[in-house]
Design a protein around this motif. Sequence first.
Motif, PDB file in Angstrom:
ATOM      1  N   ALA A   5      -8.046 -26.355 -24.205  1.00 26.08           N
ATOM      2  CA  ALA A   5      -7.544 -27.670 -23.797  1.00 26.08           C
ATOM      3  C   ALA A   5      -6.027 -27.770 -23.794  1.00 26.08           C
ATOM      4  CB  ALA A   5      -8.130 -28.756 -24.715  1.00 26.08           C
ATOM      5  N   GLU A   6      -5.364 -27.120 -24.750  1.00 23.17           N
ATOM      6  CA  GLU A   6      -3.920 -27.309 -24.896  1.00 23.17           C
ATOM      7  C   GLU A   6      -3.095 -26.209 -24.240  1.00 23.17           C
ATOM      8  OE1 GLU A   6      -2.448 -28.572 -28.729  1.00 23.17           O
ATOM      9  OE2 GLU A   6      -4.449 -29.163 -29.382  1.00 23.17           O
ATOM     10  N   VAL A   7      -3.533 -24.968 -24.338  1.00 21.89           N
ATOM     11  CA  VAL A   7      -2.742 -23.866 -23.791  1.00 21.89           C
ATOM     12  C   VAL A   7      -2.627 -23.936 -22.270  1.00 21.89           C
ATOM     13  CG1 VAL A   7      -2.641 -21.351 -23.499  1.00 21.89           C
ATOM     14  CG2 VAL A   7      -3.086 -22.340 -25.751  1.00 21.89           C
ATOM     15  N   PRO A   8      -3.717 -24.166 -21.504  1.00 19.85           N
ATOM     16  CA  PRO A   8      -3.548 -24.266 -20.048  1.00 19.85           C
ATOM     17  C   PRO A   8      -2.568 -25.361 -19.636  1.00 19.85           C
ATOM     18  CG  PRO A   8      -5.862 -24.011 -20.607  1.00 19.85           C
ATOM     19  CD  PRO A   8      -5.142 -24.241 -21.901  1.00 19.85           C
ATOM     20  N   ARG A   9      -2.620 -26.492 -20.312  1.00 18.70           N
ATOM     21  CA  ARG A   9      -1.688 -27.576 -20.003  1.00 18.70           C
ATOM     22  C   ARG A   9      -0.249 -27.165 -20.333  1.00 18.70           C
ATOM     23  NH1 ARG A   9      -3.589 -32.852 -22.684  1.00 18.70           N
ATOM     24  NH2 ARG A   9      -2.946 -31.745 -24.572  1.00 18.70           N
ATOM     25  N   LEU A  10      -0.071 -26.452 -21.450  1.00 17.33           N
ATOM     26  CA  LEU A  10       1.255 -25.969 -21.821  1.00 17.33           C
ATOM     27  C   LEU A  10       1.811 -25.034 -20.754  1.00 17.33           C
ATOM     28  CD1 LEU A  10       3.538 -25.457 -23.974  1.00 17.33           C
ATOM     29  CD2 LEU A  10       2.108 -23.560 -24.785  1.00 17.33           C
TER      30      LEU A  10
ATOM     31  N   LYS B  38      -7.323 -13.502 -25.792  1.00 14.14           N
ATOM     32  CA  LYS B  38      -8.497 -12.629 -25.863  1.00 14.14           C
ATOM     33  C   LYS B  38      -8.338 -11.617 -26.999  1.00 14.14           C
ATOM     34  CE  LYS B  38     -11.023  -9.126 -23.209  1.00 14.14           C
ATOM     35  NZ  LYS B  38     -10.647  -8.011 -24.109  1.00 14.14           N
ATOM     36  N   GLY B  39      -7.122 -11.106 -27.197  1.00 13.42           N
ATOM     37  CA  GLY B  39      -6.886 -10.175 -28.293  1.00 13.42           C
ATOM     38  C   GLY B  39      -7.143 -10.803 -29.652  1.00 13.42           C
ATOM     39  N   LEU B  40      -6.760 -12.073 -29.812  1.00 11.51           N
ATOM     40  CA  LEU B  40      -7.035 -12.768 -31.074  1.00 11.51           C
ATOM     41  C   LEU B  40      -8.536 -12.970 -31.278  1.00 11.51           C
ATOM     42  CD1 LEU B  40      -4.227 -15.513 -31.038  1.00 11.51           C
ATOM     43  CD2 LEU B  40      -4.200 -13.301 -32.205  1.00 11.51           C
ATOM     44  N   GLN B  41      -9.261 -13.275 -30.200  1.00  7.91           N
ATOM     45  CA  GLN B  41     -10.716 -13.421 -30.296  1.00  7.91           C
ATOM     46  C   GLN B  41     -11.371 -12.097 -30.684  1.00  7.91           C
ATOM     47  OE1 GLN B  41     -11.564 -14.850 -26.360  1.00  7.91           O
ATOM     48  NE2 GLN B  41     -11.378 -16.991 -26.925  1.00  7.91           N
ATOM     49  N   ASP B  42     -10.929 -11.012 -30.050  1.00  9.47           N
ATOM     50  CA  ASP B  42     -11.469  -9.695 -30.397  1.00  9.47           C
ATOM     51  C   ASP B  42     -11.220  -9.380 -31.870  1.00  9.47           C
ATOM     52  OD1 ASP B  42     -12.403  -9.157 -27.843  1.00  9.47           O
ATOM     53  OD2 ASP B  42     -10.580  -8.118 -27.207  1.00  9.47           O
ATOM     54  N   TRP B  43     -10.044  -9.763 -32.361  1.00 10.99           N
ATOM     55  CA  TRP B  43      -9.722  -9.474 -33.766  1.00 10.99           C
ATOM     56  C   TRP B  43     -10.675 -10.230 -34.691  1.00 10.99           C
ATOM     57  CZ3 TRP B  43      -8.936  -9.414 -38.685  1.00 10.99           C
ATOM     58  CH2 TRP B  43      -8.041  -8.514 -39.281  1.00 10.99           C
TER      59      TRP B  43
ATOM     60  N   HIS C  18     -10.529 -25.191 -29.266  1.00 11.81           N
ATOM     61  CA  HIS C  18     -10.012 -26.403 -28.635  1.00 11.81           C
ATOM     62  C   HIS C  18      -8.589 -26.183 -28.119  1.00 11.81           C
ATOM     63  CE1 HIS C  18      -9.244 -30.699 -27.979  1.00 11.81           C
ATOM     64  NE2 HIS C  18      -8.088 -30.499 -28.585  1.00 11.81           N
ATOM     65  N   THR C  19      -7.767 -25.536 -28.927  1.00 16.46           N
ATOM     66  CA  THR C  19      -6.383 -25.300 -28.530  1.00 16.46           C
ATOM     67  C   THR C  19      -6.312 -24.355 -27.337  1.00 16.46           C
ATOM     68  OG1 THR C  19      -5.692 -25.598 -30.827  1.00 16.46           O
ATOM     69  CG2 THR C  19      -4.120 -24.540 -29.352  1.00 16.46           C
ATOM     70  N   ALA C  20      -7.093 -23.277 -27.386  1.00 16.29           N
ATOM     71  CA  ALA C  20      -7.058 -22.285 -26.307  1.00 16.29           C
ATOM     72  C   ALA C  20      -7.555 -22.858 -24.988  1.00 16.29           C
ATOM     73  CB  ALA C  20      -7.900 -21.066 -26.700  1.00 16.29           C
TER      74      ALA C  20
ATOM     75  N   ARG D 167       3.805 -26.072 -30.147  1.00 16.75           N
ATOM     76  CA  ARG D 167       2.665 -26.404 -31.005  1.00 16.75           C
ATOM     77  C   ARG D 167       1.396 -25.638 -30.622  1.00 16.75           C
ATOM     78  NH1 ARG D 167      -1.142 -29.431 -33.749  1.00 16.75           N
ATOM     79  NH2 ARG D 167      -2.963 -29.727 -32.432  1.00 16.75           N
ATOM     80  N   PRO D 168       0.982 -25.592 -29.333  1.00 18.28           N
ATOM     81  CA  PRO D 168      -0.263 -24.875 -29.037  1.00 18.28           C
ATOM     82  C   PRO D 168      -0.232 -23.409 -29.458  1.00 18.28           C
ATOM     83  CG  PRO D 168       0.328 -26.286 -27.200  1.00 18.28           C
ATOM     84  CD  PRO D 168       1.496 -26.299 -28.137  1.00 18.28           C
ATOM     85  N   MET D 169       0.869 -22.712 -29.212  1.00 17.47           N
ATOM     86  CA  MET D 169       0.920 -21.296 -29.584  1.00 17.47           C
ATOM     87  C   MET D 169       0.976 -21.129 -31.100  1.00 17.47           C
ATOM     88  SD  MET D 169       0.558 -20.162 -26.632  1.00 17.47           S
ATOM     89  CE  MET D 169       0.447 -18.460 -27.153  1.00 17.47           C
ATOM     90  N   GLN D 170       1.653 -22.042 -31.777  1.00 12.66           N
ATOM     91  CA  GLN D 170       1.691 -21.967 -33.229  1.00 12.66           C
ATOM     92  C   GLN D 170       0.321 -22.258 -33.832  1.00 12.66           C
ATOM     93  OE1 GLN D 170       4.447 -20.882 -35.056  1.00 12.66           O
ATOM     94  NE2 GLN D 170       2.827 -20.721 -36.582  1.00 12.66           N
ATOM     95  N   VAL D 171      -0.391 -23.230 -33.245  1.00  5.32           N
ATOM     96  CA  VAL D 171      -1.735 -23.544 -33.750  1.00  5.32           C
ATOM     97  C   VAL D 171      -2.678 -22.368 -33.517  1.00  5.32           C
ATOM     98  CG1 VAL D 171      -3.748 -25.042 -33.411  1.00  5.32           C
ATOM     99  CG2 VAL D 171      -1.465 -26.036 -33.571  1.00  5.32           C
ATOM    100  N   LEU D 172      -2.553 -21.696 -32.371  1.00  7.76           N
ATOM    101  CA  LEU D 172      -3.368 -20.508 -32.142  1.00  7.76           C
ATOM    102  C   LEU D 172      -3.151 -19.484 -33.248  1.00  7.76           C
ATOM    103  CD1 LEU D 172      -3.213 -19.662 -28.316  1.00  7.76           C
ATOM    104  CD2 LEU D 172      -5.123 -20.616 -29.607  1.00  7.76           C
TER     105      LEU D 172
END
Length: 763
Positions: free
Chosen positions: A281-286, A305-310, A277-279, A210-215
């Motif tokens: 709160a959820e990704v580190p826990r995943l 970071k690549g998605l943020q740059d995009w 929020h996902t990046a 879920r976290p990676m899909q939400v990202l």
Amino acid sequence: MPQPFTLPDFYMPYPARLNPHLESAREHSKQWARDMTMIEGSGIWDEATFDAHDYALLCAYTHPDCSAEELALVTDWYVWVFFFDDHFLDIFKRTGDMAGAKAYLDRLPLFMAEGTDGTEPANAVERGLADLWARTVPSMSADWCGRFRESTRALLEESLWELGNINEGRLSNPVEYIEMRRKVGGAPWSADLVEHAVGAEVPAPIAASRPMQVLKDTFADGVHLRNDLFSYQREVEDEGELANCVLVLEKFLGCSTQEAAEATNDLLTSRLRQFEHTALAEVPRLLLESGIDPRSSLDVGLYVKGLQDWQAGGHEWHMRSSRYMNGHAGGADGAGDGAADAAAARLLSGPLGIGTSSARLLGSFAQSLPHRLRQHGNVPYRPVGHLPLPDFTMPFPLRMSPHLDASRAHTLEWAARLGLTGAGGVWTEDKLRGYDFPLCSAGIHPDATPEQLDLTSDWLAWGTYGDDLYPLLFARGTDGGAAAKACTERLSLFMPLEPDAPTPPPTGPLESGLADLWFRTAGPMDAESRRRFRDTVESMTDSWLWELDNQRLNRIPDPVDYIEMRRRTFGSDLTMSLSRISHGRTVPPEVYRSRPVRSMENAAADYACLLNDVFSYQKELQFEGEVHNGVLVVESFLSCDREAAVQIVNNLMTARMEQFQHIVELELPTLYRDFDLSAEARSTLDGYAAELKDWLAGILNWHRGCYRYDEATLLRHAGATVLSSGGALRRPTGLGTSAAGLADALRAGTVIVPAQRGLAARR
């Protein structure tokens, strides 16, 4: 030409940076486009058009850190995808040639195959794809290649959805639009390409989490919603497009174009904040819970970071490219009508030019403050009173099982025997009788045998019991959700994939009920069906953890995330899968995974979920302190009162019902032809559509007939509820369960729990 609206103030929390290899990418991409016959000879672009669009600038902004060679490859991909879009528009969208479009798209996967069958490219799109595929995949894993192939295929093939809507003059509803725009717009494809550009793959074990899909989804929605704002004038006024969120909201909300643009921007802001929020709160826990090694964890960080740059670079490019409406945007070159106003706006927006976007971050953060305050500003347990029910659209007749009374008696006995009611249970027998789950089962499965009806009634009772139990045990915990996660992980132990596999002794009603239901349901299944069915149960139980996280933060969910997760919390796929069990193998699995079937199921699920939210509004807000309610989500997002919010929710329900009917009447027959389905398979899917009609009518009837949402009943149960231990809520034991120590308090004596703190069920 005057702009149809003034561009809103955008939320962009990341500074845009420019790749130093921009000029070499410009030179390379132009030569490559010539070699592929995209500029001269295509009839789509000329050199002036190509230069004005400046796709190299887009890629230099969106991939600021990659090498010159990588930037050239990525730029070629974007030249190809934009050429495909314009070529498809000119050849098929403008002419409405559906048959030609399908034949054209059917050939493209031939140029993404592992080997070649000797097929020669016949046009610029095919030549470009063949060249790019050969240059891209050698450095990537088979897992990434599979994901990239699928996202490329979706980007190409779902163009038929746009063409179909244009031919029918059909405007999609907001939920349908967001879901389909992800595929048609291609941003999931862009997200996959980010992995290649940064040289870091998402580890295969967590790629589907879920976290990676939400990202990926929030990234995609951010890219597409921003594009819709900038491209409204070109798409709607020039090209006659219907796939634009501003237009969708303008018609759905019945508002002005400017108001629709502001609402689209608010949704864009919400999706970007969901990404954050996902990046964070959820990704580190995943990563921690999945045991991902440090190198792979770093890869995930580079990907984020690549998605943020995009996002940052894509925004900057939209404000500069001649392809889009940006005359009134801060940082863009104003031209034509309103140039003076645009210049003034640019001066007030802060410093301009390459390298200055970070100076605008403070204003960007300020733009998001009202949304932040509303999202976390819910006052729990406030008296809201009864919510008047709107006139619901229900075109399907109600049919009822003749075995209703017998199933009522069975479910009461089953719940008492398994411990869901009685000493130590969450419910009394009187409560369960008022909830009347067999009434729901009798409507959604009117043709079921007595045994099948009992099974469905018991599943509904068990799922709702679990949804009640989690807030009671874990909502006020201070362990960050560890106890709830331990409880959830244990549930999978009672759903073995092998029929004779041993299971641990159940520690309470939740586990005992699941063990009994799994044996009765999964026993006759084959291995693959058993695995898929377990996935539906785990999807529901995992969603309870998502609810607890939001509850701890007093965080009203993002509207899109809420709709998509509400299907899970409601158990939609679980109850629908009970219907699919009887279908056997007559329908190929890929048909169930196809867009029309999944869209049909999602439309039905959303109608039912939002229906429940309208009925349960008072129960959830006033007696449970909940933040998971569609009416509340609309109130918060649009900053409107509950009367306006419930009307919008009802309008969305009606739109989803109309979409369901459209799919059944028009899209399923096309699907049958596309897959060349047998008469037996067609009959099965027709029957499945009929079952979903029963499902919808039965759920509405249950909400009207049970005492679950009755105000007098809620007030009667608003006092304290006594839970005695009785061994019913024993603590799980074994590796990884020590965090579930809250159950010890229940065993130690009698615990007094106010019913308004979470006892009433959410379904």
